[in-house]
Enzyme design. Sequence first.
Site, PDB file in Angstrom:
ATOM      1  CB  SER A  27      -0.888   0.003   1.247  1.00  0.00           C
ATOM      2  OG  SER A  27      -1.458   1.283   1.432  1.00  0.00           O
TER       3      SER A  27
ATOM      4  CE1 TYR B 257      -3.886  -1.944   6.489  1.00  0.00           C
ATOM      5  CE2 TYR B 257      -3.170   0.055   5.374  1.00  0.00           C
ATOM      6  CZ  TYR B 257      -3.704  -1.216   5.324  1.00  0.00           C
ATOM      7  OH  TYR B 257      -4.045  -1.763   4.111  1.00  0.00           O
TER       8      TYR B 257
END
Lengths: 255, 445
Positions: free
Chosen positions: A142, A155
């Site tokens: 990501s 995260y």
Amino acid sequence: MRNALGSVDTVLLLGGRSEIGLAIVERLVRDGASRVMLAARGGAAPTEELRKLGAEVHVVDFDAARPETHAALIEHAAATLGDLDVVIPAFGVLGRQAVYDDDPVAAARDVAVNFGGHVSAGLAAARRLREQGHGTLVVLSSVAGVRVRKANFVYGSAKAGLDGFAQGLADSLHGTHSPRSSGARVVVVRPGFVIGRMTEGMTPAPMSVTVDAVADAVIDALRSGRQMVWVPGRLRFVFAVMRILPRALWRRLPR
Amino acid sequence: MTVLTGWGRTAPTPARLARPRSADEAAALIKEASRRGVVARGLGRSYGDAAQNAGGLVLDCTALTPSWAHDPNTGLVTASAGMSLHDLMAELVPRGWFVPVTPGTRYVTVGGAVAADVHGKNHHVDSSFGAHVRSLTLLTADGATRVLGPDDELFWATVGGMGLTGVIVEATFACVPIETSRMRVDVERTRDLDQTLDVMTATDDRYRYTVAWIDLLARGGRMGRSVLTRGDHARLDDLPSRMRRDPLRFAPRPRLSAPPWVPGGLLNRASIGAFNAVWYGKAPRARRGVVQGIAPFFHPLDGVGHWNRMYGSRGFVQYQFVVPFGAEDTLRRVVERLSGAGVVSFLTVLKRFGEGTPGMLSFPMPGWTLALDIPAVQSGLAGMLTELDGWVAAAGGRVYLAKDSRMSAAVMAATYPRLEEWRAIRRRIDPHGVFHSDLARRLCL
């Protein structure tokens, strides 16, 4: 076996209910993949659509949080499907930073899935791909891991770890020159904000993308042999700047 | 590990490459093979993944005790499997003999010719290579060396069996006597597909060797226009007097070679279109009795070494199918589809097949076969070829395994009716699946 025009026969999806994962699998099946295994917690995953498309679909129980089970799962998949042409670990959890701030144990647990689970599953898959001399591991990284932001740094840091792991693994499988090449490869995918079930209730960031756009980009990379995919593509240039932005400025960015 | 591809240079995979020099060495290597198995490789002229074995062992058989023997009374030749048809012709032609079947290249091994049951321009009268083989020596998974003849099941599982029953070590086959090393050739042009089919149907049987080159880029009323090249081995009387002094001379010109790296896209619609137009344009409307050498008649592409490199690093796909006589409509539809889609194919070849062999996975059957080369980068190619597979299968035809690199296992099972019978023999002779290849995995053989 991958054929001359890039179609494959078998797909293993770890995180068998992942929206992005299923979108990729569906495209591979439309393109000719005939045997699929969906590995999901509780052994429940949507199979109807894929079976309608003509694929033989197997569903197995899989727990990303139990790394000691991962190697056996990969062996089971290879015994059931034959050579693994594409392996997609697509499991992950996206918690809110505010919750993690108050619950360090939950944060550590999610990092164990988002990073540790991918390490054990990725290494187990890589061992099999290396042995069979071909196959592709798709790693869903990501942009959150390219430069970690304060708004979701738990995260983001897990994704940063995963991204580094995937690149290292890719280089290790590639070898230093062709005689040492294992024949197996890794595709690292770096989507921006993906509008989907995982981000429900969150305000989309600029340049957000759909699940379908991510899946299309992955299919494209599988065909062309590209090793790194940004979705959308222009995020690559955005993050070339973001990465060198002075920290004083970076921490003042709104999100 | 060595990264291997077929002649089309698509889908590379690494394997351990060993070069056994004798059947004993090969047997020792087979014994220690990993669970990824073994497959034999010759000169790598299969277009797809037939002689690749990802993560496993590949036996380069070109060094297997190079030996050959010829009995001029019977015409029988016994040659080691690694010997190329080129080397064999260099020995046989000057002695007045020719191989029973030669494909479009001399650079295939005897073992490969058997394993793919290759065909040539004489298929309509002489069938494929396997029809001329009298005996085979096969090294099987148990380490035994078996001598097989046409009465054995395993013989016909091996002829056309793509190397999946064992390693072919030696073959004995019948050769053809020739008076000269030249061909007497008739060339003529046809204006469209219907005329091409008519002329071939009516007069092919007058020649031992026939082939039609189709200009796939011609559309509309000229669609399917072709240059027919048909001939026989020239007799001594056919030669001009200066050639009669050395009628069996066989000395193919030294080869040019494509450079190791060629930019992709060099062979594109413009360049291939121009080549096709010139090729058709330069062919005479009709010319009879042209005397030509063996090399230019049978193996024009052998004149350029590594010509496969001309397609660039992405490689190319060869598509060859056969449909039975009576399915001319399917053939026409395929040509229309290819021509309409603007598929660029450097050489598209049409040929009438005669009787096939009892080879269980052998490709030829009485009917029409069309072969074309397509750059692998052409967009929409995968979907279109899958569509064509469907038409071919529906017409009772099939796709040639030695050329294939992209067919699906489902199409394979639907179009090779004796696959199950072949599988049963393979299970019996190789219960642990020692012989394996990328092609076998892709097509679930």
